[in-house]
Design a protein around this motif. Structure first.
Motif, PDB file in Angstrom:
ATOM      1  N   VAL A  30      93.602  37.292 138.063  1.00  0.00           N
ATOM      2  CA  VAL A  30      92.888  36.192 138.706  1.00  0.00           C
ATOM      3  C   VAL A  30      92.295  36.710 140.015  1.00  0.00           C
ATOM      4  O   VAL A  30      92.978  37.374 140.797  1.00  0.00           O
ATOM      5  CB  VAL A  30      93.833  34.998 138.976  1.00  0.00           C
ATOM      6  N   TYR A  31      91.024  36.411 140.236  1.00  0.00           N
ATOM      7  CA  TYR A  31      90.303  36.827 141.434  1.00  0.00           C
ATOM      8  C   TYR A  31      89.775  35.598 142.160  1.00  0.00           C
ATOM      9  O   TYR A  31      89.482  34.582 141.528  1.00  0.00           O
ATOM     10  CB  TYR A  31      89.110  37.730 141.072  1.00  0.00           C
ATOM     11  N   GLU A  32      89.635  35.716 143.468  1.00  0.00           N
ATOM     12  CA  GLU A  32      89.005  34.678 144.272  1.00  0.00           C
ATOM     13  C   GLU A  32      87.626  35.185 144.657  1.00  0.00           C
ATOM     14  O   GLU A  32      87.493  36.253 145.244  1.00  0.00           O
ATOM     15  CB  GLU A  32      89.826  34.387 145.527  1.00  0.00           C
ATOM     16  N   ALA A  33      86.595  34.408 144.318  1.00  0.00           N
ATOM     17  CA  ALA A  33      85.224  34.817 144.608  1.00  0.00           C
ATOM     18  C   ALA A  33      84.533  33.727 145.407  1.00  0.00           C
ATOM     19  O   ALA A  33      84.756  32.528 145.167  1.00  0.00           O
ATOM     20  CB  ALA A  33      84.463  35.059 143.307  1.00  0.00           C
ATOM     21  N   GLY A  34      83.689  34.148 146.338  1.00  0.00           N
ATOM     22  CA  GLY A  34      82.871  33.197 147.067  1.00  0.00           C
ATOM     23  C   GLY A  34      81.681  32.773 146.216  1.00  0.00           C
ATOM     24  O   GLY A  34      81.320  33.436 145.253  1.00  0.00           O
ATOM     25  N   LEU A  35      81.072  31.650 146.577  1.00  0.00           N
ATOM     26  CA  LEU A  35      79.916  31.133 145.855  1.00  0.00           C
ATOM     27  C   LEU A  35      78.714  31.135 146.780  1.00  0.00           C
ATOM     28  O   LEU A  35      78.810  30.654 147.910  1.00  0.00           O
ATOM     29  CB  LEU A  35      80.179  29.675 145.440  1.00  0.00           C
ATOM     30  N   ALA A  36      77.585  31.651 146.311  1.00  0.00           N
ATOM     31  CA  ALA A  36      76.343  31.586 147.081  1.00  0.00           C
ATOM     32  C   ALA A  36      75.646  30.285 146.689  1.00  0.00           C
ATOM     33  O   ALA A  36      75.111  30.162 145.593  1.00  0.00           O
ATOM     34  CB  ALA A  36      75.464  32.784 146.773  1.00  0.00           C
ATOM     35  N   LEU A  37      75.678  29.290 147.585  1.00  0.00           N
ATOM     36  CA  LEU A  37      75.165  27.956 147.295  1.00  0.00           C
ATOM     37  C   LEU A  37      74.069  27.562 148.267  1.00  0.00           C
ATOM     38  O   LEU A  37      73.998  28.083 149.378  1.00  0.00           O
ATOM     39  CB  LEU A  37      76.293  26.921 147.384  1.00  0.00           C
ATOM     40  N   THR A  38      73.250  26.603 147.859  1.00  0.00           N
ATOM     41  CA  THR A  38      72.280  26.002 148.771  1.00  0.00           C
ATOM     42  C   THR A  38      72.941  24.805 149.452  1.00  0.00           C
ATOM     43  O   THR A  38      74.038  24.392 149.068  1.00  0.00           O
ATOM     44  CB  THR A  38      71.020  25.548 148.022  1.00  0.00           C
ATOM     45  N   GLY A  39      72.267  24.223 150.425  1.00  0.00           N
ATOM     46  CA  GLY A  39      72.847  23.135 151.211  1.00  0.00           C
ATOM     47  C   GLY A  39      73.201  21.902 150.392  1.00  0.00           C
ATOM     48  O   GLY A  39      74.266  21.313 150.557  1.00  0.00           O
ATOM     49  N   THR A  40      72.301  21.499 149.490  1.00  0.00           N
ATOM     50  CA  THR A  40      72.576  20.290 148.710  1.00  0.00           C
ATOM     51  C   THR A  40      73.684  20.524 147.693  1.00  0.00           C
ATOM     52  O   THR A  40      74.393  19.585 147.330  1.00  0.00           O
ATOM     53  CB  THR A  40      71.304  19.795 148.003  1.00  0.00           C
ATOM     54  N   GLU A  41      73.863  21.765 147.251  1.00  0.00           N
ATOM     55  CA  GLU A  41      74.963  22.057 146.335  1.00  0.00           C
ATOM     56  C   GLU A  41      76.303  21.906 147.047  1.00  0.00           C
ATOM     57  O   GLU A  41      77.251  21.357 146.486  1.00  0.00           O
ATOM     58  CB  GLU A  41      74.826  23.477 145.786  1.00  0.00           C
ATOM     59  N   VAL A  42      76.380  22.363 148.270  1.00  0.00           N
ATOM     60  CA  VAL A  42      77.624  22.243 149.038  1.00  0.00           C
ATOM     61  C   VAL A  42      77.950  20.778 149.269  1.00  0.00           C
ATOM     62  O   VAL A  42      79.094  20.342 149.102  1.00  0.00           O
ATOM     63  CB  VAL A  42      77.510  23.001 150.377  1.00  0.00           C
ATOM     64  N   LYS A  43      76.936  19.986 149.624  1.00  0.00           N
ATOM     65  CA  LYS A  43      77.167  18.566 149.868  1.00  0.00           C
ATOM     66  C   LYS A  43      77.623  17.863 148.598  1.00  0.00           C
ATOM     67  O   LYS A  43      78.513  17.006 148.636  1.00  0.00           O
ATOM     68  CB  LYS A  43      75.898  17.914 150.416  1.00  0.00           C
TER      69      LYS A  43
END
Length: 160
Positions: A30-43
């Protein structure tokens, strides 16, 4: 010397979970990965919307991508909204990407997202598993074990 990784990840708010993954696959790493998101995706994720039920990850061009994950459009996003099912880049170290690429290419493993969550610092993360698919008889064994454990709990509760 690398910093030791915690045994479990710091999950403050779980947004989406793939509950079928542990039934469909044998989980290896199992790995922990960050997500590259846009502003509306985070909201949209902060409002608790999102699904990774049919999603998977793939290694392309020395990068890992989360494919088919559904993050619905943000309700107040107007014309700057995002595309709900676009491929999203996962942020991992180069050494981890190399390990994942080798395992998928040589050993026939699959990259399955287990959950999307926000960590203690407020960053969106994906819990990514290197998994091997189960056959039908393996799934039947899993069902038998689950039913037996449920029956054990019932018996202990009635006697105790």
């Amino acid at each position: 010397m690398p910093r030791p990784r915690p045994a479990t990840f710091d999950k403050k708010k779980i947004v989406a979970e793939n509950r079928r993954a542990r039934f469909e696959y044998f989980i290896e790493d199992v790995y922990e990965a960050g997500l590259a998101l846009t502003g509306t995706e985070v909201k949209s994720l902060r409002f608790g919307e999102g699904s990774i039920a049919e999603s998977y990850a793939e290694v392309r061009d020395e990068q890992v991508w989360l494919v088919n994950a559904n993050i619905p459009e943000f309700s107040h996003g107007n014309r700057h909204n995002h595309v709900p099912k676009r491929p999203r880049k996962l942020l991992l170290h180069a050494r981890e990407i190399g390990k994942l690429h080798g395992a998928v290419a040589r050993e026939g493993m699959t990259l399955v997202p287990l959950s999307i969550y926000f960590n203690g610092r407020g960053r969106a993360k994906v819990e990514l598993a290197l998994a091997k698919g189960k056959k039908a008889h393996d799934k039947r064994e899993t069902i038998k074990e689950r039913d037996w454990k449920r029956e054990q709990q019932r018996l202990l509760r009635d006697r105790g």
